[in-house]
Design an enzyme around this catalytic site. Structure first.
Site, short mmCIF file in Angstrom:
data_model
loop_
_atom_site.label_atom_id
_atom_site.label_comp_id
_atom_site.label_asym_id
_atom_site.label_seq_id
_atom_site.Cartn_x
_atom_site.Cartn_y
_atom_site.Cartn_z
CG HIS A 119 -1.52 1.35 1.42
ND1 HIS A 119 -2.64 2.02 0.63
CD2 HIS A 119 -1.30 2.45 2.42
CE1 HIS A 119 -2.87 3.13 1.05
NE2 HIS A 119 -2.23 3.31 2.14
CG HIS A 124 0.36 6.62 0.09
ND1 HIS A 124 -0.27 7.61 0.32
CD2 HIS A 124 0.10 5.65 0.72
CE1 HIS A 124 -1.25 7.40 0.96
NE2 HIS A 124 -1.14 6.06 1.56
CD GLU A 165 -4.61 6.38 2.50
OE1 GLU A 165 -4.76 5.58 1.67
OE2 GLU A 165 -3.64 6.68 3.24
CB SER A 184 -2.64 -0.40 -2.36
OG SER A 184 -3.50 0.06 -1.40
FE FE Z 1 -2.15 5.15 2.95
#
Ligand code: FE
Ligand code: PHE
Length: 281
Positions: A119, A124, A165, A184
């Site tokens: 993730h 990111h 997010e 993700s």
């Molecule tokens: Fe995150």
């Protein structure tokens, strides 16, 4: 026992990953690669290829940081898991992205409550290659330290949730994903664009700050930006008076409808991501 420094960072200890851990990375990576073409925004896909975060296995943070540093001045620091808010914000404010090192187990491929290295790095880090997004993340870190002092962290956390997010972005080719929590997740990558159930609203800073979010299921509400400059500009003003204003208003649920809500209307259904069969997911 791994040493934890006062800024909560640790060594990634890349040599210590097992073949099974690299294999899980490859599995997740290949599955997302197939799904994200035509779904992830261009800036993400460009960042990913620029970093060379390959399907080979869990990347070495030192190598990634060198490339990232040259592009936008960001670096990755390894952390053992979620870190205290002030530590997290302080890292972002110094253009250091705290990333976990561990990878989920094979029986957790589809769902995990806490962030793992897949993730953090695959979700990111690629967008930190983009100059505008890179500046937004630093500004967010500075804003976090400020919100902590003012006692309005919850309102600011909602901004992170609904942009970093779970954000969507409208492009000429159609709606695309930029939120790492979606990027993700195989299931949500398809759900957020193709499912008729969740609402998709035009980004509105005050609306975002008022709205609660759920962490245990796919989102019922996404906010759509036009580009990263819009996001940066909308979040530039001093939040202190906005926090005071929001504090007088009620919290909203993701399903609440408000008169001022601006629904995102796609040009045509065809523009929302390619059709995909369940077998491919
Ligand atoms: Fe995150
Ligand atoms: N402008 C915000 C403030 O004054 C800081 C911020 C910028 C927060 C970008 C989030 C994202 O608090």
């Amino acid at each position: 026992m791994t040493a934890v420094w006062s800024d909560c960072t640790i060594e990634q200890d890349w040599q210590a990953y097992s073949e099974e851990e690299h294999a899980i990375w490859r599995l997740l990576f290949e599955r997302q690669q197939r799904l994200l073409v035509g779904r992830a925004c261009r800036e993400y896909l460009e960042g990913l290829s620029g970093l060379g975060v390959a399907a080979d296995g869990i990347p070495d943070f030192r190598r990634l940081s060198e490339i990232l540093d040259r592009a936008t001045g960001w670096r990755i620091v390894a952390v053992p898991g979620l870190v205290p808010d002030e530590v997290f914000f302080a890292h972002l404010a110094r253009r250091r992205f705290p990333s976990t090192c561990f990878i989920r187990r094979r029986d957790q491929l589809d769902y995990l409550q806490e962030p793992d290295v897949f993730h953090d790095v695959c979700g990111h880090v690629p967008l930190l290659m983009n100059p505008v997004f890179a500046d937004y993340m630093q500004a967010y870190g500075e804003g976090g330290l400020k919100a902590l002092g003012l006692g309005h962290l919850q309102r600011l956390a909602r901004l992170y949730w609904y942009t970093v997010e779970f954000g969507l972005i409208a492009t000429e080719e159609g709606l695309r994903i930029y939120g790492s929590g979606i990027l993700s997740s195989a299931g949500e990558s398809v759900f957020c664009l193709n499912d008729p159930r969740p609402r998709r609203l035009r980004f509105d800073l005050r609306r975002v700050m008022q709205t609660r979010y759920r962490i245990d299921d796919f989102q019922q509400l996404y906010f759509v930006i036009d580009d990263f400059q819009e996001l940066f500009d909308a979040t530039c003003p001093d939040f202190a008076p906005i926090y005071r204003e929001i504090a007088t208003l009620p919290d909203l649920e993701p399903t609440t409808r408000v008169d001022q809500d601006r629904e995102f209307v796609p040009w045509s259904r065809k523009k929302i991501g390619p059709r995909i069969s369940a077998a491919q997911v």
